[in-house]
Design a protein around this motif. Structure first.
Motif, PDB file in Angstrom:
ATOM      1  N   LYS A  76       6.159 -20.214  20.064  1.00 49.41           N
ATOM      2  CA  LYS A  76       6.736 -20.285  18.915  1.00 49.41           C
ATOM      3  C   LYS A  76       6.993 -18.740  18.673  1.00 49.41           C
ATOM      4  O   LYS A  76       6.469 -17.869  18.862  1.00 49.41           O
ATOM      5  N   LEU A  77       8.337 -18.690  18.292  1.00 45.96           N
ATOM      6  CA  LEU A  77       9.438 -17.545  18.117  1.00 45.96           C
ATOM      7  C   LEU A  77       9.851 -17.467  16.886  1.00 45.96           C
ATOM      8  O   LEU A  77      10.694 -18.503  16.572  1.00 45.96           O
ATOM      9  N   LYS A  78       9.632 -16.605  16.095  1.00 42.32           N
ATOM     10  CA  LYS A  78      10.523 -16.020  14.757  1.00 42.32           C
ATOM     11  C   LYS A  78      10.996 -14.995  14.738  1.00 42.32           C
ATOM     12  O   LYS A  78      10.208 -13.912  14.930  1.00 42.32           O
ATOM     13  N   ILE A  79      12.277 -14.741  14.526  1.00 41.49           N
ATOM     14  CA  ILE A  79      12.954 -13.472  14.590  1.00 41.49           C
ATOM     15  C   ILE A  79      13.689 -13.386  13.121  1.00 41.49           C
ATOM     16  O   ILE A  79      14.470 -14.135  12.810  1.00 41.49           O
ATOM     17  N   ARG A  80      13.366 -12.275  12.563  1.00 36.94           N
ATOM     18  CA  ARG A  80      13.883 -11.892  11.146  1.00 36.94           C
ATOM     19  C   ARG A  80      14.851 -10.723  11.360  1.00 36.94           C
ATOM     20  O   ARG A  80      14.725  -9.786  12.216  1.00 36.94           O
TER      21      ARG A  80
ATOM     22  N   LEU B  20      11.736 -22.364  17.346  1.00 38.27           N
ATOM     23  CA  LEU B  20      12.425 -21.201  17.379  1.00 38.27           C
ATOM     24  C   LEU B  20      12.877 -21.024  15.874  1.00 38.27           C
ATOM     25  O   LEU B  20      13.482 -21.916  15.439  1.00 38.27           O
ATOM     26  N   SER B  21      12.757 -20.083  15.334  1.00 33.32           N
ATOM     27  CA  SER B  21      13.270 -19.869  13.801  1.00 33.32           C
ATOM     28  C   SER B  21      14.201 -18.396  14.031  1.00 33.32           C
ATOM     29  O   SER B  21      13.511 -17.304  14.405  1.00 33.32           O
TER      30      SER B  21
ATOM     31  N   HIS C 257      11.888 -27.500  17.922  1.00 35.93           N
ATOM     32  CA  HIS C 257      12.127 -27.195  16.654  1.00 35.93           C
ATOM     33  C   HIS C 257      12.817 -25.991  16.404  1.00 35.93           C
ATOM     34  O   HIS C 257      12.316 -24.980  16.942  1.00 35.93           O
ATOM     35  N   LEU C 258      14.035 -26.106  15.853  1.00 34.72           N
ATOM     36  CA  LEU C 258      14.795 -25.305  15.999  1.00 34.72           C
ATOM     37  C   LEU C 258      15.143 -24.995  14.150  1.00 34.72           C
ATOM     38  O   LEU C 258      15.882 -25.925  13.601  1.00 34.72           O
TER      39      LEU C 258
ATOM     40  N   GLU D 258      13.980 -32.324  18.487  1.00 31.84           N
ATOM     41  CA  GLU D 258      13.713 -33.026  17.433  1.00 31.84           C
ATOM     42  C   GLU D 258      13.770 -32.906  16.017  1.00 31.84           C
ATOM     43  O   GLU D 258      13.939 -33.686  15.145  1.00 31.84           O
ATOM     44  N   VAL D 259      13.877 -31.390  15.759  1.00 28.51           N
ATOM     45  CA  VAL D 259      13.790 -30.951  14.181  1.00 28.51           C
ATOM     46  C   VAL D 259      14.904 -29.934  14.152  1.00 28.51           C
ATOM     47  O   VAL D 259      14.850 -28.965  15.045  1.00 28.51           O
ATOM     48  N   LEU D 260      16.139 -29.964  13.360  1.00 29.25           N
ATOM     49  CA  LEU D 260      16.992 -28.957  13.219  1.00 29.25           C
ATOM     50  C   LEU D 260      17.031 -28.706  11.852  1.00 29.25           C
ATOM     51  O   LEU D 260      17.439 -29.491  10.907  1.00 29.25           O
ATOM     52  N   LYS D 261      16.963 -27.371  11.357  1.00 31.10           N
ATOM     53  CA  LYS D 261      17.031 -26.890   9.925  1.00 31.10           C
ATOM     54  C   LYS D 261      18.257 -26.048  10.061  1.00 31.10           C
ATOM     55  O   LYS D 261      18.047 -24.949  10.625  1.00 31.10           O
ATOM     56  N   ALA D 262      19.256 -26.205   9.359  1.00 33.79           N
ATOM     57  CA  ALA D 262      20.456 -25.187   9.152  1.00 33.79           C
ATOM     58  C   ALA D 262      20.355 -24.774   7.670  1.00 33.79           C
ATOM     59  O   ALA D 262      20.855 -25.500   6.945  1.00 33.79           O
ATOM     60  N   ASP D 263      19.837 -23.692   7.568  1.00 28.84           N
ATOM     61  CA  ASP D 263      19.720 -23.067   6.117  1.00 28.84           C
ATOM     62  C   ASP D 263      20.824 -21.909   5.910  1.00 28.84           C
ATOM     63  O   ASP D 263      20.565 -20.820   6.257  1.00 28.84           O
ATOM     64  N   SER D 264      21.749 -22.104   5.334  1.00 35.99           N
ATOM     65  CA  SER D 264      22.962 -21.374   5.161  1.00 35.99           C
ATOM     66  C   SER D 264      23.372 -20.937   6.736  1.00 35.99           C
ATOM     67  O   SER D 264      23.652 -19.588   6.557  1.00 35.99           O
ATOM     68  N   ALA D 265      23.466 -21.792   7.458  1.00 33.26           N
ATOM     69  CA  ALA D 265      23.619 -21.155   8.784  1.00 33.26           C
ATOM     70  C   ALA D 265      24.987 -21.355   9.459  1.00 33.26           C
ATOM     71  O   ALA D 265      25.508 -20.945  10.667  1.00 33.26           O
TER      72      ALA D 265
END
Length: 866
Positions: A676-680, A704-705, A728-729, A751-758
């Motif tokens: 699990k990788l999250k990059i801010r 990945l976030s 999960h992206l 399986e999961v795609l979240k596009a938040d103001s992307a």
């Protein structure tokens, strides 16, 4: 708690036995003592696993468990105290003295554990009686999928109230004792699709005994308007709620109301617009129900189940569609008779019986245990709950009791709960299974026994949150105090101060932390043996008027393994360097160099209020599995490699969350097994393409976030953007053109795609050859300029959930989505009204195709109502 403390000490000794452990002195004798002690613990653990389910001798087994627990606790104290002295030794002379003392203590530990081992071997040899063997053929539904039995009259009565022609706001009260089914009944009404269609706004608010006005406002605002802004004031939240409800017909459920004062505060925000709005509230207190109910609609008392309905509920939960075996009916009915019609008792006893062999002898033993209890319905319920706890496998008991520390009626994050169990070393380590997998199995087992209830799910179907009934929570608090597993100061069931305060193994402190540390002045005589300090704020900050006098005393807690103190805000840098046994830390650390000696760390969740850098020693912490840092930088492993004698790879690291840095690619190359990788703040240093190209080497990456910096220029995804196992992206503020979606379709397991103001652009067109083969969940939030979306069912053949948020310009959802037969749920919130209409059209088309399971949830945008 014998099993839990054995597991904890075993993991400590196992770490010492690893090759080249820096904590083992150059003495083969010392290592032999460790190995011998470890083997004795293995024998004790196996003994408990084999005998806890001995139905014939529960009381004697408890006595033996307590003896094992006390001996092992003392052994662990000796081992950890010596290790502290060795790690903090200032020079070689001090270290040699510490090693000598350690060797002497190990001999004593070895002798005591060996004596225990011999004792249980004798017991095992003379053991008689049948076993209740764990089976897996029977399991309950793990969701809060309530079985509605015996509630038809109450249900119809509530429906009549809701459908009454009275235009005024009606308050309908349901009253009854805990566990009788008030919430179940209210939930059935609330979830009725025909009823919901008659109301424009819906909200479910849980109050609980500790009423909190702000939490209530946040829940109502989130349910009704979708606003969940923690920064808003109470007045601003009230305005949001008022505007959302004004002029609209609403249905509100207020669950578990305890006081008339709480009702007075809540009642003011629900206006009477004479439009047939309704409120349902549940309470255990008659005077509260009488006070809140509308004059012409007296409180509805939820009654106990009849024996017929009790038996029906029991057999439905235990045998599903099958019948109870004839030879067990008589004894089964006698067991259920003792539940006295209380649904919670019936469900819990069914959960217990589902986990033992379905034999006459086993059921007879349960019946005999229940026969020894008499009293009121509540007392009988508590007896049944205690019985279910007594028959838990040893590895589940500490995990279950630990849950009592979470605030009442709180939806508990399953991931947080599991990580806490692992940090506390409750999870049995095996050579072929990861601790996280075992912990998830424990969660499922507790759900199967109806001791916890699954609530919300993640997009992948796994549970995101769970809850525990407050009667079961009271059981946890009481038993945890007795077993010295966890202490909950300021609970009604636990005294604040006691003489054994130094011996409390784990302490969960709700709010009054100032008082707790007054009981722990640094000059107090005796050693503090506490292993965990957890500050449970429930999302609320601690108010500590004088913080300076108590944090220093935490340095006296030298055996701490868990420090969870994020909500305090105090800088723990000056004292944390003394807590060398820490395995889990979640706190503010202004000076990260203080973490350098914490080689036992497995989970590091730390933040600073200025940009600082972690010490180089982070790259030698072989135990570390989870790292989440804010306003901190990971040191560049390539710049310090020449100074190290060992390769700088964090091979055990599973989770990494960090702010971006100029050498992000170098960091990822040294964490090859991250899952699990999250990059801010991605691309702050123009490092986008460097780290994107590294993703192909992260063979185990599943989640990945990426959140780009606020002033980010448009990014692009090269064809090298590939991660074979990515499921999960989430992309945030990346300013990608919609054409880049074609690249994401190449991810074979997404399986999961979240596009938040992307994404930016007015058109999103998917050609027929672009296929998201396994995508089940798609969320698009705040694509401000998206007007047209062209896609077909072939582009999303497996889609189950579609969530569209804040799409003001979008003209419609592609109508071909009405042909996606896997579609289960569509949520549209604050979008163009045309999108709302197209969602309804999809529902009609799906129903025409025979898909009656599809749910549509629409939250209209406020801007179109002004």
């Amino acid at each position: 708690m014998a099993y839990a403390c054995i597991s904890s000490l075993m993991q400590t000794l196992k770490q010492l036995l690893r090759a080249k452990s820096p904590l083992i002195c150059e003495s083969c004798i010392q290592k032999q003592h460790v190995e011998s002690s470890y083997q004795s613990l293995c024998t004790l653990q196996v003994f408990l696993e084999d005998t806890t389910n001995e139905a014939n001798d529960i009381e004697n087994l408890k006595i033996l468990e307590n003896k094992i627990r006390d001996v092992v606790y003392k052994a662990e104290d000796r081992v950890d105290s010596c290790l502290t002295n060795m790690i903090l030794a200032h020079n070689e002379d001090d270290r040699e003295k510490a090693c000598k003392s350690f060797d002497e203590e190990l001999q004593q530990v070895e002798t005591e554990l060996d004596s225990l081992r011999k004792e249980v071997i004798v017991i095992e040899f003379h053991k008689r009686g049948s076993k209740l063997t764990e089976i897996t053929t029977t399991s309950f539904s793990s969701t809060e999928e309530t079985t509605y039995v015996g509630m038809k009259k109450d249900y119809k009565a509530i429906l009549n109230c809701l459908n009454a022609q009275t235009k005024e706001l009606i308050v309908i009260s349901l009253i009854g004792m805990g566990g009788i089914g008030k919430t179940t009944l209210a939930r059935k009404v609330f979830d009725n699709s025909i009823i919901r269609d008659r109301f424009e706004k819906h909200a479910w608010v849980t109050i609980s005994e500790q009423y909190n006005k702000r939490q209530m406002l946040l829940e109502v605002a989130s349910s009704i308007s979708g606003v969940n802004n923690q920064e808003m004031s109470n007045d601003e939240l009230m305005v949001i709620v008022y505007r959302s409800l004004k002029g609209r017909r609403f249905l509100i459920v207020i669950d578990d109301l305890w006081s008339t004062e709480a009702w007075d505060q809540m009642r003011r925000i629900f206006q009477n617009d004479n439009n047939k709005s309704r409120i349902i509230l549940t309470t255990r207190l008659k005077h509260v129900a009488d006070y809140a109910s509308s004059p012409d609609f007296p409180p509805r008392e939820v009654s106990f189940l009849s024996f017929k309905d009790s038996w029906k509920l029991f057999t439905k939960k235990l045998f599903r569609k099958d019948r109870c075996p004839p030879q067990l009916r008589k004894i089964g009915k006698h067991i259920i008779q003792q539940c006295q019609g209380l649904p919670l008792s019936i469900i819990v006893i069914a959960g217990l019986l589902s986990k033992i062999d379905v034999t006459y002898d086993n059921w007879k033993k349960i019946e005999q245990d229940l026969n020894s209890f008499h009293g009121s319905v509540l007392e009988q319920c508590q007896a049944i709950l205690c019985l279910s706890y007594n028959y838990l496998p040893p590895y589940l008991k500490a995990c279950f009791l630990y849950i009592g520390g979470f605030p009442e009626d709180m939806e508990i994050r399953v991931s947080k709960m599991m990580s806490s169990w692992i940090a506390e070393q409750f999870i049995k380590a095996t050579s072929d299974t990861r601790l996280e997998v075992v912990a998830e199995k424990y969660v499922q087992e507790l759900m199967d026994r109806s001791l916890i209830l699954g609530k919300t799910r993640k997009p992948n179907g796994r549970f995101k949150t769970c809850k525990i009934h407050d009667l079961l929570r009271q059981l946890c608090i009481r038993e945890a105090q007795i077993e010295n597993v966890v202490h909950f100061p300021y609970s009604d069931l636990v005294s604040t101060y006691s003489q054994d305060i130094n011996d409390r193994r784990r302490v969960m402190i709700p709010f009054l932390i100032d008082d707790y540390f007054i009981d722990h002045p640094s000059q107090r005589s005796g050693k503090i043996r506490t292993r965990s300090l957890i500050f449970m704020g429930g999302g609320r900050s601690y108010l500590v008027p004088e913080m300076n006098h108590w944090p220093d005393s935490i340095s006296e807690f030298k055996l701490l393994k868990v420090l969870d103190a994020r909500e305090i805000g105090y800088d723990f840098s000056p004292i944390i360097r003394q807590l060398v046994h820490l395995r889990y830390v979640d706190a503010r650390i202004q000076d990260p160099s203080s973490l350098a000696k914490l080689f036992n760390l497995q989970t590091m969740i730390v933040y600073s209020r200025r940009n600082v850098q972690l010490p180089a020693e982070i790259w030698t912490m072989s135990q570390i599995k989870h790292v989440d840092i804010e306003q901190m930088d990971m040191p560049n492993p390539f710049s310090i490699g020449d100074q190290q004698t060992q390769p700088l790879f964090l091979n055990n690291l599973q989770t990494l969350a960090l702010d971006s840095s100029p050498f992000l690619a170098e960091i990822l190359k040294k964490t090859p097994n991250v899952e699990k990788l999250k990059i801010r703040g991605a691309n702050t240093y123009n490092e986008w393409f460097d780290f994107v190209d590294c993703l192909v080497d992260l063979q185990r990456l599943e989640k990945l976030s990426i959140t780009a910096s606020d002033d980010n220029s448009p990014c692009f995804l090269s064809s090298a953007f590939y991660a074979r196992n990515l499921k999960h992206l989430r992309l945030g503020y990346t300013s990608l053109p919609w054409e880049e979606m074609d690249v994401l379709a190449n991810l074979p397991n997404l399986e999961v795609l979240k596009a938040d103001s992307a994404f930016n652009g007015t058109n999103w067109t998917l050609n027929e050859d672009i296929v998201f083969q396994k995508l089940k969940y798609l969320r698009i939030w705040s694509a401000d300029d998206l007007e047209r979306w062209e896609a077909t069912t072939d582009n999303f053949p497996m889609l189950e959930h579609l969530v569209l948020l804040d799409l003001d310009e979008l003209e419609e959802i592609p109508q071909s989505f009405g042909e996606i037969m896997t579609l289960k749920f569509v949520r549209v919130e604050n979008c163009n009204p045309a999108v709302d209409s197209s969602a309804r059209n999809i529902l009609e088309e799906q129903q025409g195709w025979g898909n009656c399971e599809l749910q549509i949830e629409i939250v209209p945008s406020l801007q179109y109502d002004l």
